[in-house]
Design a protein around this motif. Structure first.
Motif, short mmCIF file in Angstrom:
data_model
loop_
_atom_site.label_atom_id
_atom_site.label_comp_id
_atom_site.label_asym_id
_atom_site.label_seq_id
_atom_site.Cartn_x
_atom_site.Cartn_y
_atom_site.Cartn_z
N ILE A 112 46.82 69.11 52.17
CA ILE A 112 47.22 70.22 51.59
C ILE A 112 48.85 70.56 52.03
O ILE A 112 49.65 71.10 51.12
CB ILE A 112 46.62 71.49 52.19
CG1 ILE A 112 45.28 71.54 51.62
CG2 ILE A 112 47.09 72.94 51.96
CD1 ILE A 112 44.38 72.63 51.99
N VAL A 132 52.12 70.43 49.16
CA VAL A 132 52.59 71.70 49.15
C VAL A 132 54.27 71.38 49.46
O VAL A 132 55.04 71.68 48.51
CB VAL A 132 52.35 73.03 49.98
CG1 VAL A 132 53.31 74.19 50.05
CG2 VAL A 132 50.93 73.46 49.52
N ALA A 140 57.33 71.34 46.38
CA ALA A 140 58.25 72.15 46.68
C ALA A 140 59.81 71.60 46.87
O ALA A 140 60.79 71.72 45.97
CB ALA A 140 58.07 73.20 48.02
N LEU A 169 46.84 66.88 45.23
CA LEU A 169 45.92 68.17 45.12
C LEU A 169 44.79 67.61 44.53
O LEU A 169 43.64 68.18 45.01
CB LEU A 169 46.55 69.08 44.00
CG LEU A 169 47.89 69.97 44.36
CD1 LEU A 169 48.18 70.71 43.02
CD2 LEU A 169 47.55 70.83 45.64
N LEU A 215 46.58 77.57 46.13
CA LEU A 215 47.15 76.43 46.14
C LEU A 215 47.76 75.92 44.46
O LEU A 215 48.67 75.47 44.46
CB LEU A 215 46.41 75.47 46.52
CG LEU A 215 46.93 73.96 46.85
CD1 LEU A 215 48.07 74.28 48.10
CD2 LEU A 215 45.73 73.22 47.41
N VAL A 237 50.78 77.87 43.65
CA VAL A 237 52.06 76.98 44.32
C VAL A 237 52.39 76.18 43.27
O VAL A 237 53.52 75.75 42.79
CB VAL A 237 51.69 76.46 45.55
CG1 VAL A 237 52.74 75.53 46.12
CG2 VAL A 237 51.58 77.78 46.56
N GLY A 238 51.37 75.22 42.87
CA GLY A 238 51.62 74.14 42.00
C GLY A 238 52.14 74.63 40.61
O GLY A 238 53.20 73.84 40.03
#
Lengths: 479, 200
Positions: free
Chosen positions: A277, A281, A285, A314, A409, A412-413
């Motif tokens: 994870i 992330v 980013a 992911l 999550l 965020v993706g």
């Protein structure tokens, strides 16, 4: 000692590639520079014949042979098939580029074939020993390929960086392997899984080894914070080598994660899920944000690779069969996109001119409408615009993450792929709305044109009808 | 404390001392020589656990081949290590913090008694037991697949090394043995008729 010779039949594709690579190596020595196309032809024949061989011997049930060091299963066969085709496309796109730069030498193809062999060994690895050796075989070929243009200082610097950082990563991986071996007493992934099932997941030494394994693998994948090498190598290497590094090895890296983390250390899913994870992330980013600032398209695609690696992770961290097949689909589509993108860059370059900057794509539509269309398809697919293969790939991966309850999550993706859409669409804008700075028309040979068209159209077809490939991926993983 | 244990501690201390010196001495030739010492003592440690094949290979390969090559390179290249030391003090706090954290974690993980000598005692073997033979018998049978891959890696290393360094430059004065052999007397010797000097 009781020794029975192992079954060699499942290893046939690897044996074939090895034999042919040695043959190409020897034949090439006897050729004049004008006859170098024979080397190229032999390399292509090898790859296509291997792909055919894999189709003919496609595994219905998993077979383990070579005393537990080798496994032949449907996932492996499908990935190896894609690796062979991707490598064949890489060789085809690189041909004219290499000719124009005096790099059309046997070494490129021989090392390329050995790299393919390394990837196949990684994909079929069933023990930590073959995992490591396959990885080293691939890496060593790649180090040499990056430096193939010996007179280019940038290329040599990139090769040196890649070599030093790659060795460091191998060291990490080996240290992790030695810990896992120390704790379980075996390198065979099946035995490791059995031993862990028996002794439980409380062993601190195993978790310690797992950390180093994940670090080593993340290094090879190029996930943040182990991504430092990637942009420099993508930019410094000759574009034909960047194309090679950026495509097929990602499939092998996916297989490696599946074999080591899921098959071998599946019991530690809670532990590696958290690590992945963080990696995912950070990769999404940093990859997407830094790519915005790039003017060099090779460097931009390098950062975009980092963000795609985040997406790939992911699916794996979801830890469900659905997530794994989503990830596999993503990996295959990503390779298609990477081959297409770098392929177009290669075709735009001529003698004495490298199409390296985004500005070089200005007004491409006026110079070659078809190539412009293909580049647009690839860029839109990478950005995840609906009805392109890249959209569906992102969709299934996010779905897998949501299904295990990590909605944040997935968010965020989504946010970062929206950010990413900016720099992909900027390239499209350059192609269609800017005035061309050069006016020379682009000449492409017929066979290259057919393959790159197929490559681009496949991204649209897979976007409209993803079910076929998706079913292949999920059935391959079920076996 | 048995004699063997005493030997172990002696060798272990020398090994740690040599390893630390490798990275702390300024002279790179000295560093390479300390590395030789480190290899020697680790070979001795292997001998203590009766792994004589590994011990001898360590001395032959690492000390005999790798380190000699290393020394050659170190002596041939005039390396200026000054730029490498730049910023050492600047990055020291960060580096030291990370290193200390990693060491603490490693001690916690590995010092948990899992690898203690109680759980991994030596298997007693009879005097005629040859671990060279045992290694050979598994290397070429049960480990033939990794063994073959290792050989391919070496092949790739050869190809890479040759393709990166082999250059045919114009005008180099290298020797061509086959041409040298083919030389006949007439190519090299010219008989000149020198008239004898007159007597004074």
């Amino acid at each position: 000692m009781n020794f029975v010779a192992p079954d060699f039949m499942p290893v046939l594709p690897e044996i074939f590639v090895l034999t042919m690579a040695c043959l190409v190596l020897v034949v090439d020595v006897f050729l004049e520079q004008q006859q170098r196309h024979i080397t190229y032809g032999l390399a292509q024949v090898t790859l296509l014949a291997t792909a055919l061989l894999l189709l003919l011997t496609f595994a219905r049930v998993p077979v383990t042979t070579m005393f537990g060091h080798y496994i032949k299963d449907a996932m492996g066969d499908l990935l190896k098939f894609c690796i062979c085709l991707a490598a064949a496309a890489v060789f085809l796109y690189s041909r004219d580029y290499l000719r124009q730069r005096d790099l059309f030498k046997g070494e490129y193809f021989v090392l390329g074939l050995f790299g393919v062999l390394g990837m196949m060994i990684m994909v079929s690895a069933h023990s930590l020993l073959s995992v490591y050796l396959g990885l080293e075989l691939l890496s060593l070929s790649l180090y040499a390929l990056v430096a193939v243009d010996r007179d280019s200082p940038v290329g040599c610097e990139a090769a040196m960086k890649y070599f030093v950082l790659g060795s460091l990563a191998s060291g990490m991986l080996l240290y992790g392997i030695s810990m896992v071996y120390g704790a379980t007493g075996s390198v065979d992934l099946q035995v490791i899984a059995d031993v862990i099932a028996k002794q439980g997941t409380s062993n601190l030494v195993l978790v310690f080894g797992l950390v180093f394994l994940v670090v080593g693998l993340a290094f090879k994948l190029g996930a943040v914070p182990f991504h430092m090498w990637l942009p420099d190598i993508y930019q410094g290497a000759p574009t034909s080598v960047t194309l090679y590094i950026g495509s097929a090895p990602k499939l092998a890296a996916f297989a490696l994660l599946m074999r080591v983390l899921v098959d071998g250390l599946g019991a530690f899913q809670n532990d590696w899920q958290q690590m992945l994870i963080i990696l995912a992330v950070l990769s999404m980013a940093l990859g997407n944000l830094v790519a915005i600032a790039q003017t060099n398209i090779k460097r931009m695609l390098a950062y975009s690779t980092i963000s795609h690696v985040g997406f790939l992770l992911l699916g794996i961290l979801a830890g469900t069969p659905e997530g794994y097949s989503a990830s596999m689909f993503y990996a295959i589509v990503y390779v298609l996109m990477a081959v297409g993108a770098f392929g177009v860059i290669l075709l735009l370059s001529r003698t004495g001119f490298e199409a390296e900057n985004i500005d070089d794509f200005k007004g491409l539509n006026d110079r070659s409408p078809w190539l412009a269309f293909i580049m647009m398809v690839v860029m839109m697919s990478m950005a995840g615009i609906p009805f392109m293969a890249g959209f569906y790939a992102k969709w299934v991966v996010l779905q897998a993450v949501i299904n295990i309850g990590f909605v944040w999550l997935a968010l965020v993706g989504v946010v970062f792929s929206v950010v990413g859409a900016f720099y992909y669409l900027r390239v499209v804008k350059c192609i269609y709305f800017d005035k061309p700075e050069q006016s020379e028309s682009i000449s492409i040979s017929r066979d290259v044109e057919i393959v790159i068209s197929a490559n681009g159209l496949l991204l649209i077809i897979l976007g409209l009808y993803p079910t076929a490939l998706m079913t292949w991926c999920s059935t391959a993983l079920l076996n | 404390m048995g004699f063997e244990k005493f030997l172990f501690y002696v060798f272990a201390l020398i090994l740690i001392f040599a390893a630390v010196r490798v990275i702390t001495v300024r002279n790179s030739v000295h560093a390479a020589l300390f590395l030789v010492l480190a290899f020697f003592t680790s070979a001795a440690l292997w001998l203590l656990i009766e792994a004589e094949f590994l011990a001898i290979t360590m001395v032959l390969v690492y000390v005999g081949a790798v380190m000699v090559l290393f020394l050659f390179v170190v002596m041939m290249l005039d390396l200026n290590t000054q730029p490498l030391r730049e910023g050492f003090i600047k990055y020291l706090p960060v580096g030291a913090t990370v290193a200390v954290i990693i060491v603490i974690e490693m001690v916690l993980a590995l010092g948990s008694g899992y690898f203690s000598s109680e759980s991994y005692s030596l298997v007693a073997r009879s005097a005629d037991y040859s671990n060279t033979k045992e290694l050979g018998s598994v290397l070429y049978t049960f480990y033939v697949y990794p063994f073959e891959i290792a050989s391919v890696i070496l092949l790739v290393a050869i190809i890479a090394a040759i393709s990166l360094t082999l250059r045919r430059r114009e005008g180099t004065k290298s020797q061509n043995p086959s041409h040298q052999v083919l030389v006949s007397r007439d190519d090299r010797i010219r008989l000149v008729n020198v008239p004898a000097e007159k007597k004074h």
